[in-house]
Design a protein around this motif. Structure first.
Motif, mmCIF file in Angstrom:
data_model
loop_
_atom_site.group_PDB
_atom_site.id
_atom_site.type_symbol
_atom_site.label_atom_id
_atom_site.label_comp_id
_atom_site.label_asym_id
_atom_site.label_seq_id
_atom_site.Cartn_x
_atom_site.Cartn_y
_atom_site.Cartn_z
ATOM 1 N N ARG A 1 0.676 -1.172 0.010
ATOM 2 C CA ARG A 1 0.039 0.021 0.051
ATOM 3 C C ARG A 1 0.649 1.242 -0.007
ATOM 4 N NH1 ARG A 1 -2.954 -2.624 -1.780
ATOM 5 N NH2 ARG A 1 -2.425 -0.867 -3.245
ATOM 6 N N ASP A 2 2.045 1.164 0.491
ATOM 7 C CA ASP A 2 2.929 2.429 0.431
ATOM 8 C C ASP A 2 3.731 2.721 -0.642
ATOM 9 O OD1 ASP A 2 2.351 2.855 3.388
ATOM 10 O OD2 ASP A 2 4.029 2.075 4.236
ATOM 11 N N THR A 3 3.678 1.650 -1.532
ATOM 12 C CA THR A 3 4.545 1.805 -2.938
ATOM 13 C C THR A 3 3.551 1.708 -4.138
ATOM 14 O OG1 THR A 3 4.882 -0.790 -2.573
ATOM 15 C CG2 THR A 3 6.617 1.084 -1.800
ATOM 16 N N LEU A 4 2.328 1.156 -3.777
ATOM 17 C CA LEU A 4 1.322 1.240 -5.117
ATOM 18 C C LEU A 4 0.092 1.992 -4.494
ATOM 19 C CD1 LEU A 4 0.261 0.154 -7.755
ATOM 20 C CD2 LEU A 4 -0.504 -1.963 -6.770
ATOM 21 N N LEU A 5 0.289 3.387 -4.718
ATOM 22 C CA LEU A 5 -0.659 4.277 -4.146
ATOM 23 C C LEU A 5 -1.894 4.384 -4.871
ATOM 24 C CD1 LEU A 5 1.903 7.122 -3.600
ATOM 25 C CD2 LEU A 5 1.328 5.216 -2.069
ATOM 26 N N VAL A 6 -3.010 3.807 -4.185
ATOM 27 C CA VAL A 6 -4.069 3.636 -4.606
ATOM 28 C C VAL A 6 -5.310 3.647 -3.612
ATOM 29 C CG1 VAL A 6 -4.479 1.358 -4.911
ATOM 30 C CG2 VAL A 6 -6.057 2.772 -6.251
ATOM 31 N N GLN B 1 -1.164 -9.441 -7.931
ATOM 32 C CA GLN B 1 -2.590 -9.768 -7.150
ATOM 33 C C GLN B 1 -3.316 -8.644 -6.224
ATOM 34 O OE1 GLN B 1 -0.974 -12.764 -4.219
ATOM 35 N NE2 GLN B 1 -2.913 -12.844 -2.767
ATOM 36 N N SER B 2 -2.460 -7.812 -5.449
ATOM 37 C CA SER B 2 -3.153 -6.523 -5.148
ATOM 38 C C SER B 2 -3.984 -5.888 -5.943
ATOM 39 C CB SER B 2 -2.090 -5.621 -4.400
ATOM 40 O OG SER B 2 -2.804 -4.719 -3.794
ATOM 41 N N HIS B 3 -3.592 -5.645 -7.171
ATOM 42 C CA HIS B 3 -4.335 -4.939 -8.023
ATOM 43 C C HIS B 3 -5.705 -5.791 -8.646
ATOM 44 C CE1 HIS B 3 -5.219 -2.180 -11.350
ATOM 45 N NE2 HIS B 3 -5.158 -3.173 -12.444
ATOM 46 N N ILE B 4 -5.661 -7.004 -8.899
ATOM 47 C CA ILE B 4 -6.683 -7.665 -9.343
ATOM 48 C C ILE B 4 -7.548 -7.829 -8.067
ATOM 49 C CG2 ILE B 4 -7.370 -10.099 -9.774
ATOM 50 C CD1 ILE B 4 -4.804 -10.385 -11.378
ATOM 51 N N GLN B 5 -7.125 -8.003 -6.792
ATOM 52 C CA GLN B 5 -8.065 -7.748 -5.778
ATOM 53 C C GLN B 5 -8.758 -6.555 -5.680
ATOM 54 O OE1 GLN B 5 -5.234 -8.916 -2.634
ATOM 55 N NE2 GLN B 5 -6.029 -11.076 -2.537
ATOM 56 N N MET B 6 -7.996 -5.518 -5.849
ATOM 57 C CA MET B 6 -8.737 -4.213 -5.747
ATOM 58 C C MET B 6 -9.759 -4.216 -6.859
ATOM 59 S SD MET B 6 -7.995 -1.184 -4.112
ATOM 60 C CE MET B 6 -6.323 -1.264 -3.968
ATOM 61 N N CYS C 1 -5.641 8.470 2.053
ATOM 62 C CA CYS C 1 -6.551 7.480 1.278
ATOM 63 C C CYS C 1 -5.628 6.309 0.858
ATOM 64 C CB CYS C 1 -7.446 7.956 0.126
ATOM 65 S SG CYS C 1 -6.359 8.474 -1.199
ATOM 66 N N TYR C 2 -4.379 6.544 0.565
ATOM 67 C CA TYR C 2 -3.419 5.482 0.023
ATOM 68 C C TYR C 2 -3.168 4.772 1.382
ATOM 69 C CZ TYR C 2 -2.648 8.615 -3.928
ATOM 70 O OH TYR C 2 -2.569 9.570 -4.777
ATOM 71 N N SER C 3 -3.131 4.867 2.416
ATOM 72 C CA SER C 3 -2.628 4.210 3.496
ATOM 73 C C SER C 3 -3.509 3.090 3.923
ATOM 74 C CB SER C 3 -2.632 5.093 4.889
ATOM 75 O OG SER C 3 -2.471 4.520 5.974
ATOM 76 N N TYR C 4 -2.552 1.948 4.473
ATOM 77 C CA TYR C 4 -3.136 0.787 4.999
ATOM 78 C C TYR C 4 -4.207 1.061 6.132
ATOM 79 C CZ TYR C 4 -3.090 -3.832 7.857
ATOM 80 O OH TYR C 4 -3.535 -4.611 8.637
ATOM 81 N N ASP C 5 -4.008 1.925 6.695
ATOM 82 C CA ASP C 5 -4.730 2.377 8.117
ATOM 83 C C ASP C 5 -6.101 3.267 7.466
ATOM 84 O OD1 ASP C 5 -3.127 1.356 9.894
ATOM 85 O OD2 ASP C 5 -1.483 3.274 9.574
ATOM 86 N N HIS C 6 -6.378 3.516 6.419
ATOM 87 C CA HIS C 6 -7.398 4.137 5.700
ATOM 88 C C HIS C 6 -8.703 3.160 5.884
ATOM 89 C CE1 HIS C 6 -10.357 5.971 3.070
ATOM 90 N NE2 HIS C 6 -9.798 7.096 3.487
ATOM 91 N N PRO C 7 -9.850 3.798 6.213
ATOM 92 C CA PRO C 7 -11.003 2.756 6.486
ATOM 93 C C PRO C 7 -11.298 1.980 5.090
ATOM 94 C CG PRO C 7 -11.293 4.628 7.384
ATOM 95 C CD PRO C 7 -10.096 4.884 6.828
ATOM 96 N N PHE C 8 -10.880 2.374 4.024
ATOM 97 C CA PHE C 8 -11.239 1.605 2.841
ATOM 98 C C PHE C 8 -10.352 0.410 2.705
ATOM 99 C CE2 PHE C 8 -9.944 0.809 -1.462
ATOM 100 C CZ PHE C 8 -11.001 0.006 -2.155
ATOM 101 N N HIS C 9 -9.029 0.675 3.007
ATOM 102 C CA HIS C 9 -8.049 -0.457 2.998
ATOM 103 C C HIS C 9 -8.271 -1.477 4.117
ATOM 104 C CE1 HIS C 9 -6.041 0.703 -0.517
ATOM 105 N NE2 HIS C 9 -5.842 1.875 -0.322
ATOM 106 N N GLN C 10 -8.856 -0.934 5.358
ATOM 107 C CA GLN C 10 -8.944 -1.939 6.447
ATOM 108 C C GLN C 10 -10.103 -2.690 6.071
ATOM 109 O OE1 GLN C 10 -7.363 -2.261 9.786
ATOM 110 N NE2 GLN C 10 -6.020 -1.561 8.304
ATOM 111 N N GLU C 11 -11.394 -1.950 5.427
ATOM 112 C CA GLU C 11 -12.333 -2.904 4.870
ATOM 113 C C GLU C 11 -12.059 -4.009 3.791
ATOM 114 O OE1 GLU C 11 -15.191 -0.141 3.807
ATOM 115 O OE2 GLU C 11 -15.411 0.965 5.808
ATOM 116 N N LEU C 12 -11.241 -3.471 3.122
ATOM 117 C CA LEU C 12 -10.697 -4.531 1.957
ATOM 118 C C LEU C 12 -9.930 -5.804 2.626
ATOM 119 C CD1 LEU C 12 -10.219 -5.316 -0.923
ATOM 120 C CD2 LEU C 12 -8.475 -3.630 -0.902
ATOM 121 N N TYR C 13 -8.941 -5.563 3.213
ATOM 122 C CA TYR C 13 -8.063 -6.421 3.787
ATOM 123 C C TYR C 13 -8.806 -7.330 4.877
ATOM 124 C CZ TYR C 13 -3.689 -8.339 5.361
ATOM 125 O OH TYR C 13 -2.618 -9.227 5.394
ATOM 126 N N ASN C 14 -9.689 -6.879 5.642
ATOM 127 C CA ASN C 14 -10.606 -7.591 6.533
ATOM 128 C C ASN C 14 -11.618 -8.439 5.799
ATOM 129 O OD1 ASN C 14 -9.225 -6.448 8.892
ATOM 130 N ND2 ASN C 14 -10.777 -4.822 9.089
#
Length: 335
Positions: free
Chosen positions: A87-92, A124-129, A259-272
């Protein structure tokens, strides 16, 4: 044209009625209950040529089966520190919704380094997104706004692009090939902001190579693009790098977590969500480490020519300057 379009959809639908398992099931994952809209997307991508659209969709379905894409949202990237590094190096990130209800994604093209994991993890991360967008984000938007929404908007920040980005073209063209051939017509508009001179130079030579349909989707805005973007989205939805004219910093988190951060709600929801899907799998056992290895589709001739042209232009800049100034380059496409 309307009559011809309806006839094309009718012919395409008849062909898809002939699907057998496992193609039938994977097609259901693709259309998410909106088969007609999916057929229209593939027809648009092939200029309403039914045989070409049918081949494109069949290639997509076979690619999904061969690479286990239907279950990609049950394959978390672990440990979480590795996912954080990605998430820190593929910023979306997802910043909100447009006035018409489309999800708005921000991309930090210039500051994405793609250097903390193997290419397989980034793919993999991109396809998951992409899959999370199609299975969760778009259905949620449709429910929220009371109408079918099956496209998104992308705001692409060019801040920080360097000539050294030439080394990232292979990765970016890989991601683009996946999107173009397997997730066509999912983005309504690409807004390019904070574009430096080198991008403008590359754009002049790349633009004539694009199909008219693609050109219409790409809007290169002045500066941070704030005023233009406010015509299609509210201030709260603007990516942080667009909120102040002349700002350009993708790391501005004055309004909360980046919004790029792993700690952002969107990324937390996605990862969980992905971790929960993994736990719901039939087998019992620890979540396995290791990336997916996905076969990357061969880019079509148009895409290959664009990549070749960008590389050529960047080599010219590098040769002309002899140094690696904070010049910049770009690639246009994403989830």
């Amino acid at each position: 044209m309307a009559a011809a379009s309806e006839e094309a959809i009718k012919q395409f639908s008849a062909l898809m009625e002939l699907l057998e398992e496992p193609l039938k099931t994977t097609f259901q994952h693709v259309h998410q209950g909106y088969a007609r809209g999916t057929l229209v997307r593939f027809l648009k991508a092939r200029e309403w040529n039914v045989p070409k659209a049918h081949k494109m969709l069949m290639d997509c379905l076979n690619w999904r089966i061969q690479n286990g894409i239907d279950s990609v949202l049950a394959k978390p990237i672990v440990p979480s520190d590795l996912y954080r590094a990605i998430r820190d190096t593929l910023l979306v990130g997802l910043t909100g919704y447009s006035k018409q209800g489309q999800p708005v994604y921000a991309f930090g093209v210039g500051l994405s380094t793609l250097d903390k994991a193997s290419v397989h993890y980034y793919v993999q991360s991109h396809i998951q997104m992409n899959e999370y967008r199609d299975r969760v984000v778009l259905p949620k938007a449709s429910k929220k706004f009371g109408k079918q929404i099956n496209t998104c908007l992308k705001v692409m920040d060019m801040t920080g692009l360097k000539l050294s980005a030439l080394n990232q073209i292979k990765m970016l063209s890989t991601i683009t090939a996946i999107d173009d051939l397997n997730y066509p017509e999912k983005t309504e508009t690409y807004f390019i902001v904070n574009a430096p001179y080198v991008f403008s130079a590359c754009w002049k030579v790349v633009k004539p190579l694009l199909q008219e349909r693609t050109k219409k989707k790409i809007k290169v805005l002045y500066g941070s693009g704030r005023d233009e973007l406010l015509k299609v989205m509210d201030y709260e939805t603007l990516p942080n790098f667009c909120k102040r004219e002349g700002s350009g910093s993708s790391n501005d988190s004055s309004d909360g977590v980046d919004c790029y951060s792993y700690d952002h709600p969107f990324h937390q929801e996605l990862y969980n969500y992905i971790k929960q899907q993994a736990l719901n799998e039939d087998f019992i056992g620890p979540i396995k480490q290791g990336s997916m290895h996905v076969d990357v589709p061969t880019p079509d001739l148009e895409e290959a020519k664009i990549v070749e042209t960008i590389e050529s232009e960047l080599h010219k800049f590098r040769g002309a300057n002899g140094l690696s100034h904070s010049f910049n380059r770009i690639k246009i496409e994403g989830p």
